[in-house]
Design a protein around this motif. Structure first.
Motif, PDB file in Angstrom:
ATOM      1  N   ARG A  27      37.046 -43.101-165.896  1.00  0.00           N
ATOM      2  CA  ARG A  27      37.035 -41.867-165.808  1.00  0.00           C
ATOM      3  C   ARG A  27      37.559 -41.113-166.683  1.00  0.00           C
ATOM      4  O   ARG A  27      38.181 -40.854-167.586  1.00  0.00           O
ATOM      5  N   ARG A  28      37.070 -39.924-166.644  1.00  0.00           N
ATOM      6  CA  ARG A  28      36.619 -38.467-167.401  1.00  0.00           C
ATOM      7  C   ARG A  28      38.146 -37.722-167.104  1.00  0.00           C
ATOM      8  O   ARG A  28      37.783 -36.767-167.752  1.00  0.00           O
ATOM      9  N   ASP A  29      38.610 -37.991-166.039  1.00  0.00           N
ATOM     10  CA  ASP A  29      39.504 -37.130-165.706  1.00  0.00           C
ATOM     11  C   ASP A  29      40.760 -37.019-165.039  1.00  0.00           C
ATOM     12  O   ASP A  29      42.063 -36.899-164.428  1.00  0.00           O
ATOM     13  N   ASP A  71      35.825 -40.122-160.623  1.00  0.00           N
ATOM     14  CA  ASP A  71      36.182 -38.776-161.184  1.00  0.00           C
ATOM     15  C   ASP A  71      36.115 -38.130-159.917  1.00  0.00           C
ATOM     16  O   ASP A  71      35.589 -38.599-159.274  1.00  0.00           O
ATOM     17  N   GLY A  72      37.766 -37.061-160.053  1.00  0.00           N
ATOM     18  CA  GLY A  72      37.542 -36.415-158.687  1.00  0.00           C
ATOM     19  C   GLY A  72      38.229 -37.385-157.084  1.00  0.00           C
ATOM     20  O   GLY A  72      38.213 -37.314-156.256  1.00  0.00           O
ATOM     21  N   HIS A  76      46.052 -43.494-161.142  1.00  0.00           N
ATOM     22  CA  HIS A  76      45.007 -42.924-160.494  1.00  0.00           C
ATOM     23  C   HIS A  76      44.516 -44.190-159.697  1.00  0.00           C
ATOM     24  O   HIS A  76      43.706 -44.663-160.244  1.00  0.00           O
ATOM     25  N   VAL A  80      46.043 -36.568-173.588  1.00  0.00           N
ATOM     26  CA  VAL A  80      44.432 -36.779-173.597  1.00  0.00           C
ATOM     27  C   VAL A  80      43.191 -36.795-173.739  1.00  0.00           C
ATOM     28  O   VAL A  80      42.668 -38.253-174.429  1.00  0.00           O
ATOM     29  N   ARG A 133      47.663 -32.154-172.820  1.00  0.00           N
ATOM     30  CA  ARG A 133      46.847 -31.740-172.665  1.00  0.00           C
ATOM     31  C   ARG A 133      46.180 -33.227-174.082  1.00  0.00           C
ATOM     32  O   ARG A 133      45.542 -33.428-174.610  1.00  0.00           O
ATOM     33  N   LEU A 184      47.053 -31.699-165.667  1.00  0.00           N
ATOM     34  CA  LEU A 184      46.826 -30.304-166.516  1.00  0.00           C
ATOM     35  C   LEU A 184      46.682 -29.259-165.623  1.00  0.00           C
ATOM     36  O   LEU A 184      46.410 -27.863-166.248  1.00  0.00           O
ATOM     37  N   TRP A 223      44.644 -34.994-164.565  1.00  0.00           N
ATOM     38  CA  TRP A 223      43.818 -33.278-163.685  1.00  0.00           C
ATOM     39  C   TRP A 223      44.878 -32.827-163.434  1.00  0.00           C
ATOM     40  O   TRP A 223      45.320 -31.722-163.498  1.00  0.00           O
ATOM     41  N   ARG A 224      45.626 -33.946-161.977  1.00  0.00           N
ATOM     42  CA  ARG A 224      46.869 -32.945-161.455  1.00  0.00           C
ATOM     43  C   ARG A 224      48.011 -31.883-162.391  1.00  0.00           C
ATOM     44  O   ARG A 224      48.093 -31.391-161.446  1.00  0.00           O
TER      45      ARG A 224
END
Ligand code: AMP
Ligand code: GLY
Length: 424
Positions: A415-417, A218-219, A213, A397, A394, A423, A420-421
């Motif tokens: 980062r909190r995500d 985030d995002g 990442h 994480v 999951r 998950l 994400w991709r």
């Protein structure tokens, strides 16, 4: 085996952690190391870009293997200095490190050997560079030729932005001498993955893939960084894609480098874009990714020291097949506030032992330092890597973030995500 690890990041702590579990390793020394590595063995204050000092030390200490962490050490010629004194080294020569240290070399090399990568041209002249944009479609990808700590890439959506980027790099020297030349290349659509292969100059054996990442927030927002988190395996990297990557990218590179008199020894890190017609090469790195390495080390079951020594000695052909934990691993980077532009230095970090005590959680040190009284402080941008493994991504994480929660560091952010991709 007595092993010297060169470097001071989370990558090196993860390598040291794995190496120290090996029954064949009797002593681990790090240069310059960090507080995490200091728990595993001696740290000596020699910088990574001092090849002669490192080689003299390795010889004096009768080290059996030197493991190069960062590209700066390879680009400074550490492997060449070690070869002169006869110390086995896992890591590329200065000439082989050009795959990473010069993007122009890497792109021309790919063109010579038919390795799939984006269309490109190299420029040292702004007027010609801007004229070339007229024939291409946006977005435009503009890269400084040399090493720029992962920051030398500008993706411009418009001609105006691209023209400004060319001026910033070539005239205003935004990346210093690394930007004396630029590469302009076509934008590759797709999903990215990092893939790693161990090489001994002739033989390559695949490791695993991971996803990084790169953006700070985030995002996938905010500035580019060295990497804010990673997970392995990378779902987009199927067995078919792995075989294509070996056949089309890794093996032709190994053959080409040997034919050009620059045999590649070490870990070849292919930054890939996975497109509909297979993997395309974005960039090569001549070292493990940081923080991707941390996830690979959590998943590797085989003895790392034996296989790195085999690579260093040109004996990978006979190396046993590597075994991996099939469960996913994740690492969350905990960085100092202000990273990557102006990381806050010296803030106090507490609670590491509480994080480490959580089932399947392991914290690696990156930019930290220890005061004489035992207080741990941030020392650089990316300070800690909280890694975990789980039956599902999951679970991994959730465990990693439980580790983050156990750490008391008001001066840090993460980062909190991460993940994400995959998950969904
Ligand atoms: P690099 O330092 O070459 O890995 O580039 C940094 C990031 O820029 C990569 O991880 C990609 O996200 C992006 N990038 C670089 N080159 C391209 C390209 N040709 N097409 C699309 N994205 C790119
Ligand atoms: N995480 C990307 C790199 O090490 O270059």
């Amino acid at each position: 085996m007595k092993i010297l690890i060169v470097g001071s990041g989370g990558r090196e702590h993860a390598l040291g952690w794995k190496l120290s579990q090996s029954p064949t390793v009797s002593e681990l020394i790090s240069a310059p190391g960090n507080p995490g590595l200091a728990e595993l063995g001696r740290c000596v204050p020699i910088k990574v870009d001092q090849p002669n000092e490192l080689a003299a030390f390795a010889m004096r200490e009768q080290v059996d293997l030197v493991v190069i962490g960062p590209e700066a050490a390879a680009a400074a010629g550490l492997a060449d200095s070690l070869a002169k004194v006869g110390v086995p080294c896992f890591g590329p020569s200065q000439a082989a490190a050009e795959l990473e240290s010069s993007k122009a070399f890497m792109k021309d090399f790919c063109a010579r050997h038919g390795i799939p990568t984006a269309e490109y041209k190299v420029f040292d002249d702004a007027i010609r560079a801007k004229a070339y944009l007229g024939d291409r479609e946006p977005p435009f990808v503009i890269k400084a030729d040399g090493l720029a700590a992962g920051k030398g890439v500008i993706i411009a959506e418009t001609r105006r932005e691209a023209d400004a980027a060319i001026d910033e790099v070539l005239f205003l020297k935004k990346f210093g001498t690394a930007g004396q030349r630029i590469v302009i290349e076509d934008f590759l659509p797709g999903e990215e993955a990092s893939f790693f292969a161990l090489c001994d100059g002739e033989t390559a054996i695949p490791l695993q893939a991971a996803q990084d990442h790169k953006r700070a927030y985030d995002g996938d927002k905010g500035p580019n960084t060295g990497g804010m988190g990673a997970y392995s395996p990378a779902p987009v990297f199927s067995d078919v894609v792995r075989d294509q990557t070996m056949e089309r990218i890794i093996l032709p590179t190994l053959r080409g480098m040997k034919a050009e008199g620059r045999p590649f020894v070490g870990v070849l890190f292919a930054g890939l874009m996975i497109s509909a017609d297979g993997p395309k090469l974005i960039e090569f790195n001549v070292r493990f990714g940081d923080p991707e390495c941390q996830t690979l080390m959590r998943r590797l079951k085989s003895d790392l020291a034996t296989v790195l020594l085999a690579a260093a000695k040109g004996e990978l052909k006979n190396a046993p097949v590597l075994e991996w934990d099939t469960r996913p691993a994740v690492t969350v980077v905990y960085a100092a506030q202000g990273y990557p532009d102006e990381p806050l230095a010296g803030s106090v970090i507490r609670g590491l032992a509480d994080a480490d005590a959580i089932d399947q959680v392991k914290v690696f040190h990156a930019g930290t330092r220890l005061d004489e009284d035992g207080t741990l402080r941030a020392n650089g941008g990316r300070a800690l890597n909280i890694t975990a493994i789980g039956d599902t991504l999951r679970e991994a994480v959730d465990r990693a973030y439980a580790g983050v929660a156990a750490i008391n560091w008001p001066g840090g952010f993460c980062r909190r995500d991460i993940g994400w991709r995959a998950l969904g």
